[in-house]
Motif scaffolding. Structure first.
Motif, PDB file in Angstrom:
ATOM      1  N   CYS A 160       1.353   3.387   7.748  1.00 26.26           N
ATOM      2  CA  CYS A 160       2.860   2.579   8.699  1.00 26.26           C
ATOM      3  C   CYS A 160       3.714   3.282   9.673  1.00 26.26           C
ATOM      4  O   CYS A 160       3.930   2.466   9.753  1.00 26.26           O
ATOM      5  N   PHE A 184       2.812  -2.474   1.024  1.00 25.96           N
ATOM      6  CA  PHE A 184       3.337  -1.941   2.656  1.00 25.96           C
ATOM      7  C   PHE A 184       4.336  -3.124   3.152  1.00 25.96           C
ATOM      8  O   PHE A 184       5.428  -2.781   3.321  1.00 25.96           O
ATOM      9  N   ARG A 215       7.757  -1.187   4.085  1.00 25.62           N
ATOM     10  CA  ARG A 215       7.563   0.196   4.200  1.00 25.62           C
ATOM     11  C   ARG A 215       6.830   1.036   5.960  1.00 25.62           C
ATOM     12  O   ARG A 215       7.404   2.062   6.352  1.00 25.62           O
ATOM     13  N   ASN A 259       9.911   7.545   3.803  1.00 23.52           N
ATOM     14  CA  ASN A 259       8.393   7.491   2.800  1.00 23.52           C
ATOM     15  C   ASN A 259       7.897   8.544   3.099  1.00 23.52           C
ATOM     16  O   ASN A 259       7.292   8.988   0.983  1.00 23.52           O
TER      17      ASN A 259
END
Length: 540
Positions: free
Chosen positions: A38, A81, A86, A534
């Protein structure tokens, strides 16, 4: 990977199991990996606007998972992801994929190369992946261009839509020290169809060779389209006629990366580019366009840009977030760039259009359907500036509170200071200015970040996520925020999470803990909202 901590799931919260109530929710390997993907770090602190080069030093869990034989699962997480958008920063995903692609386990390598097309969706991504592979191989005797990489890169080019690839190779010719010519040559790419062969020849041999090769050929419709497009790109590169360049831009939707530097000195050229330029890019250069008199008060060009900025369909297509528009708006109002000497007199019609776009763009925020408390520290002056932006902490706090109040049905906005935490009357129909006034009018004292959690516990509010905003790096509290959170979990039976946001912090963690449900944010940017989202959804 780690199992879910929760034994009972609903649309609104995760309920703790009988052994977990009130206990610390420990960070597992999956969470550390997802945090790395992330924002580039495995820890519990996200620093806004900080994007350094990813390295092995920040990837201990990633390495550990690979050594434990979980490479295929890691690749699946990387793909998720990329697919779900994300990640706040893309570099960590390319780094992780590069690391997987040269792991000793065959299954992991195969999964990584197979995922290349899904994770690296444009040339910039591909160049970044290749550069990370090169850096990871430094110090080793072997090179990076083995058969598997050659096939993966070849497949990347061959699987592209021909017209999209033609646009991509003329827009982004090189990055990270790599070019398309390098990649096509080193991968020994054998084009799968004639249109790709044409683009490959153009990249590696140049336009003159293409003309010689295809001049007398009977070409397919796809090849003819690509040939025509490349001819236009070459024509504009050699044109000194301002009106011809403008006509080519408008007719073929050319972008500024396909033009010469001299072309970008023309106001007419910029006005033509603005018509089809992605809205995110338009917002970024509004100051420059105003300074260079490309956009002047009262002109049709300025009105056209204003109409685009506040168009619901354009906002929806661009997926612009309200906080993105706020950052752009405040930067424009500043009248001066952060670097260089560019200055401009902000146009009132552009400011009005961006204000309108800010409220319309709330439609782009998908709710996560959790129960939130957004608590704003009013103990110190809220006139400080959030680092790296033109936004005061008061406006930033009001905007954050508004975003949750307008998009999440179950949100409590609180103002807290020494000895009290009180509900703040920020409603979904308020303007940003009205919301800001509501915050700054409350009397101040010293900071106690535990008060919002205590308020929820004492008032019987079961909260999924506490977002505590402060611009004070030092504070006093009767108990630690983490201990207060544990108490709230125990009493409410909810696996509550805590996000501590130091709006003016530049790297100081507000809470040091191994609790998975606790995260610190230093500063604030659009990425911080992605991190909160998230965390709320148990994705990191």
């Amino acid at each position: 990977m780690e199992p879910s901590i929760s034994t009972q799931t609903s649309s609104s919260n995760h309920t703790l199991n009988s052994t977990g109530v009130g206990c610390q929710w420990e960070i597992g390997d999956r969470s550390r990996l997802c945090r790395f993907l992330c924002y580039g770090l495995e820890g519990d602190m996200y620093t806004a606007r900080e994007e350094g080069r990813v390295s092995m030093d920040n990837a201990e869990t990633l390495l550990s998972l690979l050594q434990e034989g979980q490479g295929a699962e890691v690749v699946e997480e990387i793909k998720r992801f990329a697919k779900d958008e994300r990640a706040v920063r893309l570099g960590p995903s390319f780094f992780a994929l590069a690391l997987c692609s040269q792991h000793s386990e065959l299954k992991t390598r195969q999964a990584a190369f197979k995922a290349l097309k899904e994770v690296c969706r444009d040339p910039v991504h591909l160049f970044s992946f290749i550069q990370y592979k090169k850096e990871l191989k430094e110090g080793m005797k072997c090179g990076i261009w083995g058969r598997a990489l050659r096939k993966a890169v070849s497949d990347w080019y061959n699987d592209q839509d021909a017209m999209s690839l033609a646009a991509a190779v003329t827009r982004c010719k090189q990055r990270e020290g790599w070019s398309h010519q390098d990649l096509l040559r080193l991968s020994h790419t054998k084009p799968a169809r004639e249109a790709i062969a044409l683009i490959s020849k153009y990249v590696t041999k140049g336009w003159k060779e293409v003309q010689v090769c295809y001049a007398d050929k009977e070409n397919s419709e796809e090849v003819a389209k690509v040939l025509s497009y490349l001819e236009v790109v070459e024509k504009v590169k050699h044109s000194c006629d301002e009106m011809e360049v403008v006509n080519l831009i408008e007719e073929h939707k050319l972008e500024r990366e396909q033009l010469l530097t001299d072309h970008l000195k023309s106001k007419l050229v910029w006005r033509a580019l603005l018509k089809e330029m992605p809205l995110q890019s338009v917002l970024k250069i509004l100051g420059k366009m105003t300074a260079n008199k490309v956009l002047e008060p009262g002109t049709s060009e300025t009105q056209t840009v204003c109409d685009r900025i506040q168009s619901e369909s354009a906002l929806k297509k661009a997926k612009l977030h309200p906080f993105h528009i706020l950052l752009s708006s405040e930067n424009y109002k500043r009248g001066q760039g952060y670097q260089g000497k560019t200055k401009w007199e902000p146009d009132s019609s552009i400011i009005k259009a961006m204000d309108c776009a800010f409220y319309k763009s709330f439609m782009n925020v998908d709710p996560v359907r959790k129960r939130f408390v957004v608590a704003v520290d009013v103990s110190t002056s809220l006139s400080s500036i959030v680092p790296g932006t033109s936004i005061s902490t008061a406006v930033a706090a009001a905007a954050i509170a508004m975003i949750f109040a307008r998009t999440e049905a179950d949100t409590h906005v609180l103002a807290y200071s020494e000895g009290f935490a009180v509900p703040c009357s920020i409603s979904a129909d308020m303007t940003l200015a009205q919301a800001t006034v509501e915050l700054v009018k409350i009397p101040s004292g010293s900071t106690d970040c535990t008060l919002p959690i205590t308020w929820a516990t004492e008032n019987g509010k079961a909260i999924d996520v506490f977002i505590i905003l402060t611009n004070n790096p030092l504070w006093t509290f009767t108990a630690s925020p983490v201990e207060s959170l544990k108490k709230h979990r125990q009493i409410s039976g909810v696996n509550s999470k805590l996000v501590m946001c130091g709006l003016t912090s530049i790297g100081h963690a507000i809470a040091d803990t191994e609790d998975k449900g606790v995260l610190s944010i230093c500063g604030f940017d659009l990425g911080a909202l992605c991190v909160i989202r998230n965390l709320a959804q148990d994705l990191i």
